[in-house]
Write a protein that holds these residues in place. Structure first.
Motif, PDB file in Angstrom:
ATOM      1  N   LEU A  83      -3.640  17.636   3.511  1.00 46.58           N
ATOM      2  CA  LEU A  83      -2.833  16.478   3.112  1.00 46.58           C
ATOM      3  C   LEU A  83      -3.360  15.189   3.726  1.00 46.58           C
ATOM      4  O   LEU A  83      -3.398  14.148   3.064  1.00 46.58           O
ATOM      5  N   ASP A  84      -3.812  15.244   5.009  1.00 46.08           N
ATOM      6  CA  ASP A  84      -4.349  14.032   5.636  1.00 46.08           C
ATOM      7  C   ASP A  84      -5.624  13.578   4.934  1.00 46.08           C
ATOM      8  O   ASP A  84      -5.831  12.385   4.675  1.00 46.08           O
ATOM      9  N   SER A 113      -4.712  12.125   1.509  1.00 42.43           N
ATOM     10  CA  SER A 113      -4.066  10.817   1.640  1.00 42.43           C
ATOM     11  C   SER A 113      -5.107   9.724   1.848  1.00 42.43           C
ATOM     12  O   SER A 113      -5.035   8.653   1.235  1.00 42.43           O
ATOM     13  N   ARG A 148      -6.069   6.976  -1.085  1.00 45.51           N
ATOM     14  CA  ARG A 148      -5.771   5.597  -0.693  1.00 45.51           C
ATOM     15  C   ARG A 148      -6.995   4.702  -0.910  1.00 45.51           C
ATOM     16  O   ARG A 148      -6.897   3.611  -1.478  1.00 45.51           O
ATOM     17  N   ASN A 178      -2.373   3.263  -8.574  1.00 46.35           N
ATOM     18  CA  ASN A 178      -1.597   4.192  -7.750  1.00 46.35           C
ATOM     19  C   ASN A 178      -2.002   5.604  -8.132  1.00 46.35           C
ATOM     20  O   ASN A 178      -1.966   5.969  -9.310  1.00 46.35           O
ATOM     21  N   PHE A 236      -1.213   9.664  -7.326  1.00 50.32           N
ATOM     22  CA  PHE A 236      -0.252  10.547  -6.670  1.00 50.32           C
ATOM     23  C   PHE A 236      -0.354  11.947  -7.257  1.00 50.32           C
ATOM     24  O   PHE A 236      -0.714  12.133  -8.418  1.00 50.32           O
ATOM     25  N   VAL A 253       2.016  13.730  -2.236  1.00 51.47           N
ATOM     26  CA  VAL A 253       1.122  12.784  -1.564  1.00 51.47           C
ATOM     27  C   VAL A 253       0.839  11.637  -2.525  1.00 51.47           C
ATOM     28  O   VAL A 253       0.715  11.844  -3.727  1.00 51.47           O
ATOM     29  N   CYS A 254       0.791  10.396  -1.979  1.00 55.57           N
ATOM     30  CA  CYS A 254       0.664   9.213  -2.828  1.00 55.57           C
ATOM     31  C   CYS A 254      -0.187   8.175  -2.105  1.00 55.57           C
ATOM     32  O   CYS A 254      -0.266   8.156  -0.866  1.00 55.57           O
ATOM     33  N   SER A 255      -0.807   7.283  -2.868  1.00 52.05           N
ATOM     34  CA  SER A 255      -1.696   6.268  -2.289  1.00 52.05           C
ATOM     35  C   SER A 255      -1.004   4.937  -2.030  1.00 52.05           C
ATOM     36  O   SER A 255      -1.604   4.052  -1.429  1.00 52.05           O
ATOM     37  N   TRP A 265       4.509   4.738   0.677  1.00 49.30           N
ATOM     38  CA  TRP A 265       4.332   6.137   1.091  1.00 49.30           C
ATOM     39  C   TRP A 265       3.656   6.214   2.455  1.00 49.30           C
ATOM     40  O   TRP A 265       4.050   6.994   3.320  1.00 49.30           O
ATOM     41  N   ILE A 266       2.608   5.400   2.650  1.00 50.88           N
ATOM     42  CA  ILE A 266       1.863   5.417   3.910  1.00 50.88           C
ATOM     43  C   ILE A 266       2.771   5.028   5.073  1.00 50.88           C
ATOM     44  O   ILE A 266       2.696   5.591   6.174  1.00 50.88           O
ATOM     45  N   GLY A 272       6.596   7.476   3.967  1.00 50.10           N
ATOM     46  CA  GLY A 272       6.615   8.764   3.266  1.00 50.10           C
ATOM     47  C   GLY A 272       7.494   8.768   2.038  1.00 50.10           C
ATOM     48  O   GLY A 272       7.701   9.815   1.429  1.00 50.10           O
TER      49      GLY A 272
END
Length: 450
Positions: free
Chosen positions: A41-42, A45, A49, A58, A60, A70-72, A76-77, A80
């Motif tokens: 996920l990291d 992300s 991004r 965008n 996601f 997970v979204c850009s 979200w950053i 969340g």
């Protein structure tokens, strides 16, 4: 004018759709391969991004139920939460996306207040099952604003500068999207099992950062593939020594090397080794639980000195074969420790086995066990031999690490034993260190709470 406006608008819309679709597929491929990594996920992300900034969209990812995980976007950053996960994406959109490709110019069932270009393509797991969708949305207002600027310039200029500008824009777009197209090609190669392709880093901007992240993921996948291929050899490392001990004693009984009056004694050792082998297999299967913190220690009070004595006796044939002088056992007294007996047995067994492999002919192995003033049990083992180069000592406990490759090949070492040793000592809240003088000796020392 109207015809030109329609042509430019249609062209840019097609290009936008193509760009969003291509990058969605790239992200889908990267996500499928990246699911094998622990920090999936990291990594995703960071990648979406950077890519989202590069293409002004965008990006996601959603599961088959329409839930975005997970979204850009910036919200979200920061927290969340964002407009994309306030509510699940409608099943109408999800169903269309997982069937191949979803495309609209609209508000995505009122998720947006303005009109957006939106593309959705399937997201697969590592075995090819559809588990959700990747979406990319870009505001249509940016294209409208862009078109307005073009036609204002058109009104202020002649047809020739406009044509020159059009070709310049095409060249710039091609240059900017070239790294992304290279990533798409590399992702397709990775999907086929070829992890050798890398993206040239030609700038320090977002595209360069994306290429660097992509290359780092490729390197991680190469390492993972190498670890997978080494798995069978690594397991055999932990199973071979007890099997060798059992085989040696059984052969000695069969061919008469061991006298009949000693059969019972050595058969008891064989029985003990078989039981320990069973526990060793279970320990290997439990290693993942140890690392994840899922396994609980079976702590009992026992005499760690007796564990060492039994292991040395089980290695009698190997010791005599190399004429090794065993030192210090006569000075070791009873030392009680509260720990997991089977796991500590595996630690000492691995250290003794390691020493036997690398002790020179006619050399020595010395032992010492005692309790210090701070309430820690100290275990030391030193063997003569070639030693370990100083530059390699910091890496000796890494998974699958081998010191001298040529020497490791001769000794049939796979580099897993010391990693397991350190893992077990760590979960006992202890420490382990290594010292070596090349050409003279190597010494391992671990300490655990008594």
């Amino acid at each position: 004018m109207t015809t030109l406006s329609f042509f430019v608008s249609s062209f840019l819309a097609r290009e936008k759709r193509s760009l969003l679709s291509e990058n969605c597929r790239t992200i889908s491929t990267i996500a499928t391969e990246g699911m094998k990594t622990q920090d999936f996920l990291d990594n995703m992300s960071m990648i979406i991004r950077v890519l989202g900034r590069a293409i002004e969209a965008n990006i996601f990812l959603a599961d088959s139920g329409g839930n975005v995980f997970v979204c850009s976007c910036n919200d979200w950053i920061i927290s969340g939460k964002c407009i994309h996960n306030e509510s699940a994406i409608s099943q109408r959109i999800i169903s269309a996306a997982v069937k191949g490709e979803y495309y609209e110019v609209g508000t995505m069932d009122n998720k947006y207040n303005d009109v957006f270009y939106t593309i959705g393509i399937p997201l697969y797991d590592t075995v090819g099952n559809t588990i959700g969708a990747v979406f990319a949305s870009s505001p249509a207002s940016s294209l409208k604003s862009f078109l307005g600027n073009i036609f204002r310039m058109f009104l202020l200029s002649s047809a020739i500068p406009l044509i020159l500008m059009f070709f310049s824009m095409y060249a710039i777009t091609f240059r900017l999207t070239r790294p992304l197209r290279l990533m798409s090609d590399a992702a397709r190669s990775m999907a086929k099992g070829d992890f050798s392709k890398r993206i040239p880093i030609t700038s320090d901007d977002e595209i360069g950062e994306l290429a660097l992240a992509f290359n780092q993921m490729s390197n991680s996948l190469v390492q993972l593939e190498g670890m997978r291929r080494s798995f069978i050899a690594n397991v055999s490392h932990e199973l071979k020594t007890p099997m060798t001990t059992i085989g040696g004693f059984i052969d000695g009984i069969i061919d008469g090397t061991i006298e009949p009056d000693k059969h019972k004694y050595y058969l008891e050792i064989v029985s003990s080794e078989i039981k320990r082998l069973s526990r060793l297999v279970q320990s290997m299967l439990s290693l993942a639980k140890l690392e994840s913190g899922e396994m609980k220690l079976n702590v009992t009070a026992f005499n760690i000195s007796e564990v060492l004595f039994s292991i040395v006796v089980s290695q009698e044939q190997r010791i005599e074969a190399k004429n090794i002088d065993i030192r210090g056992l006569d000075r070791i007294s009873e030392v009680i420790v509260n720990a997991d007996k089977d796991l500590i047995h595996q630690v000492i067994y691995n250290l003794v086995d390691n020493a036997l492999k690398f002790t020179n002919e006619g050399g020595y192995i010395s032992f010492n066990i005692y309790t210090d003033n701070d309430g820690y049990v100290i275990f030391k083992i030193r063997n003569s031999g070639e030693g370990i180069p100083q530059k390699e000592l910091p890496y000796i406990f890494e998974r699958f690490y081998k010191t001298d490759k040529s020497r490791s090949a001769v000794k049939e070492s796979t580099g897993l034993g010391l990693y397991i040793v350190k893992t077990i000592i760590d979960i006992h809240r202890g420490t382990i260190t290594v010292r070596s003088m090349p050409g003279e000796y190597t010494e391992f020392e671990f300490k655990i709470p008594a």
